[in-house]
Design an enzyme around this catalytic site. Structure first.
Site, short mmCIF file in Angstrom:
data_model
loop_
_atom_site.label_atom_id
_atom_site.label_comp_id
_atom_site.label_asym_id
_atom_site.label_seq_id
_atom_site.Cartn_x
_atom_site.Cartn_y
_atom_site.Cartn_z
N LYS A 51 41.93 -66.41 2.79
CA LYS A 51 43.21 -67.10 2.51
C LYS A 51 44.43 -66.29 2.96
O LYS A 51 44.68 -66.17 4.15
CB LYS A 51 43.29 -67.46 1.02
CG LYS A 51 42.33 -68.60 0.63
CD LYS A 51 42.60 -69.03 -0.79
CE LYS A 51 41.71 -70.14 -1.27
NZ LYS A 51 42.30 -71.46 -1.10
N THR B 35 28.13 -64.17 15.48
CA THR B 35 28.76 -64.07 16.80
C THR B 35 30.16 -63.45 16.70
O THR B 35 30.46 -62.48 17.39
CB THR B 35 28.87 -65.45 17.47
OG1 THR B 35 27.55 -65.95 17.65
CG2 THR B 35 29.56 -65.34 18.83
#
Lengths: 501, 501
Positions: A358, A382
């Site tokens: 956030k 990834t």
């Protein structure tokens, strides 16, 4: 006015000035106060019902491809500024909800915009690497200077991720990996049976371990995180889950100072259940590897627990050889007046894991060094974060420091909480249980229906707020929310309460 | 040379030209060929071992805060360009791995860089909204014009996410929600028992449903996705999992044209097991709600299955009332010569769900309209994607179209595959089973050790490649990888094989 603003160069000077001015109540004085973001609107401005005709049209068009039942409005992010959210119908809202608490500096903060003029930064946004394999030249420096610079005390290891759910999921894995290493013994290799059984999701390789969470908790919505989320049924229904232990979270009576003994008894009762669940799940063959908890249960209704509760919880976790994970996805990054909410708790020692997202712009988690996985590719994917978001985070932290925003949060929060407490005195049949830390505040309404009604009326008065739990209104303003914004909010809130009485 | 380049304005002209030139073998002609990215290096350039001294120093410094066992080098992303990755020690590598297949236009593509000069785009990068509640003014248009514009045929619903794991996790939830709606009957409300039991992770609210996956599959590493991942034990060991069915994925003999009957028998054997698992898990009380499969198993070793296998798998799923999810996280976005790999399969009807991420810049999934959740907040989180990444995706798709990159992929891929097939003829004791679609290609080595040795030697020759599965080398170049890049790769690969022989 320009002269006055110019003399108020430091946040402290501005705060003293605004405090002085606001003793004289009434909105006519507000325009004299300098906003931390230049050019911010002077106040809310409502032109039509929300969602207005343009928002409604866009909702209709978006509904063709997805469920839009949660969409409140379409925003004009080019026109939004500072604490003010502008929608596509031209309504200007004072935003005390800030994209579910994820905009630390509000909208279009000039410092953040300026970062994208730098060609190195632009290249960083365009070339997102696989950070676990080919990190960029400045990644190590950024990790040390930006993320470790605000690390919770005692937590020396760090893994970045993309979002809050992924952060919790990977933190859970980190705890399970650590717990099994302790069980197995240091430097003891995996057995062939473990290697083979985990590939088909079976023990001992995929062990029957569990993670303890709390009723009312919210830790995300992916399947592992969702197994520890217990705030609303609509988040969980129809999704398979794990049989993991769920403990009661304290339910306090307010005002706290009038119910000290009852609330202490409530802490004790909940902690006894935590201890019991350790035994119960051990007997079931599902040892509890860790406990995950929010410092303030947010989605679940802004439920607080005392510092003593957290201190004792940590002691119980340690006694049982389990890790303590504090989920600071919503509380982290400054809104409680400290960078991390658990700093308010005076724990005996650092928590084992702290997750964030956030306001921090990207997800991730800090751990004690002991929990750092010892083999590569165990906590891996990834992207493993996003250097572009770290550039924004660095900008956010620079502004927090330069403008002393944690102190702004404390001052504005004190004013807001004082105002909310006055409302519960003045309107006891409507609102109660004002609470929170910094500007991370909430107040309960007498019913769910009344809460929704008040949130709706606030919006008509130009205030974008949000609910949580059954009956709470939560405040999640940006860190640049100042006292004059608090005055506007309290003024409109009081108008709504008066009209609802 | 400038004159020659100027006459080759279209990709087709350039391709024809380069094809003609490359009949004359030898590196001296390569400089005549126009790259799609101006100013790209002429070829690899190796200055020291990799990781070099600067990379090693940065690895040491990063190791203080996290496990760096997977880090190969630190890159200089300011200097990298097109197909060439430049590291901090000045080595210039031809990159056929592209950040685990996630960089569609290579490094610093001028069109992508230019997007961040636009002030609306800059504001979009700085103001990331909670898309499920307050989407931006242009979000609906972007969804239609960018993401729906490349939607797999027949899939009319779309949900964006942050990464591949989150996309699969939320796609799984979407399948479970749909399956239970079908079981329960349309428009039938949740029972109170369901609402209450799901809150404590128990059936019937948290039902004992399962999702079928395949041995060798990779669908991510969060707990739900990990339960369907079966490629390497180090990804799974010590993490609790679900007892869900795992079917065998076909193992083919190559060259395919010489083993038609054996491979058909292999398909049949695997599909019979799929059918058996439906029955077995229904008997266990764990109905199979869906099947998740990659069109080419990537992490698991670039394992292919025939179009007929996928057609029959879809028929079995339909017969059993289960959804078919095709995970195109690694195959999607063009590398197989089509936007979506499953377009090669001529399925009877569209798959139920297609997930994406990597080359698509952000995660998400397309579904048939019937699978769109009917209630709000069931598939939801704070960010639900990232409009900044959609700006990049729009840029990527514009370049794919303008430069006809899917055709470039096909031409370069044909050349690469032809070369690999020649190598397996010339060096049968070293490499075999060349396979793939477009530039999404692989070749097996005689052993794991040999594979690692060849990948290492390729790097010393200036080629950044990557392994997958036990013995495969996988090629994952960018979509701007042209025939002259293929020539360099094949030339270096042959040198390595000659030296290894």
């Amino acid at each position: 006015m320009a002269n006055i603003s110019n003399t108020l160069r430091t946040p402290l000077a501005r705060m003293k000035f605004s405090a002085r001015k606001l003793v004289i109540s009434g909105m006519q004085h507000l325009r004299l106060i300098s906003s931390l973001v230049q050019g911010e609107p002077k106040g809310p401005e409502i032109k039509c019902d929300i969602p207005g005709p343009k928002s409604k049209q866009l909702i209709t068009e978006l509904s063709v491809i997805q469920n839009t039942g949660s969409v409140q409005l379409f925003a004009d992010y080019d026109k939004s500024l500072g604490n003010y959210l502008v929608d596509v119908d031209g309504n200007v809202l004072l935003d005390v909800y800030t994209q579910i608490s994820s905009m630390p500096l509000g909208y279009n903060h000039p410092h953040l915009l300026s970062l994208l003029k730098d060609s190195h930064n632009v290249k960083t946004f365009v070339n997102r690497p696989a950070l676990g394999v080919f990190p960029g030249a400045d990644w190590t420096t950024k990790m040390h200077d930006v993320l470790m610079n605000v690390a919770p005390q005692g937590l020396s290891a760090l893994q970045t991720m993309m979002c809050g759910s992924c952060s919790n999921e990977n933190a859970y894995k980190t705890i399970f990996i650590w717990y099994r290493r302790v069980q197995r013994g240091e430097n003891i290799d995996f057995t062939r049976v473990e290697q083979e059984s985990c590939m088909v999701n079976q023990p001992p390789g995929a062990p029957d371990l569990s993670l303890m969470s709390f009723h009312g908790a919210f830790h995300g919505r992916t399947l592992g995180a969702l197994a520890t989320t217990h705030s609303k049924y609509i988040h969980k229904i129809d999704v398979p889950s794990f049989d993991w232990p769920i403990a009661p979270f304290p339910k306090y009576k307010y005002p706290l100072e009038n119910h000290v003994q009852e609330n202490q008894a409530e802490d004790k009762k909940c902690l006894e259940q935590v201890e019991d669940l350790f035994q119960k799940y051990e007997k079931k063959g599902k040892n509890v590897a860790g406990i995950v908890i929010e410092p303030i249960q947010s989605e679940g209704g802004d439920n607080e627990a005392s510092p003593e509760f957290f201190q004792n919880l940590q002691r119980i976790a340690k006694k049982n050889g389990a890790a303590l994970l504090i989920d600071e996805v919503q509380t982290g990054g400054g809104p409680t007046g400290k960078m991390w909410c658990h700093e308010h708790f005076n724990l005996d020692s650092p928590p084992d894991v702290v997750t964030f997202s956030k306001k921090m712009q990207l997800g991730g988690f800090y751990t004690r060094d002991e929990l750092k996985p010892q083999q590569a590719y165990r906590v891996f994917n990834t992207w493993m974060g996003d250097p572009g978001k770290v550039i924004l985070l660095q900008g956010v932290l620079d502004v927090i420091k330069k403008e002393n925003l944690l102190s702004v949060v404390q001052t504005s929060g004190d004013k807001l909480l004082k105002g909310l407490k006055e409302f519960q005195q003045e309107f006891p049949s409507l609102v109660n249980s004002a609470r929170g830390r910094g500007t991370f505040l909430a107040i309960n309404c007498a019913s769910s229906q009344l809460r929704d009604e008040i949130v709706g009326k606030l919006k008509k008065k130009g205030i974008q707020s949000g609910g949580c739990g059954e009956v709470a209104i939560r405040l999640r303003p940006a860190l640049i929310f100042q006292e004059h914004h608090a005055d506007i909010f309290l003024d409109r809130f009081r108008q709504v309460l008066l009209a609802t009485k």
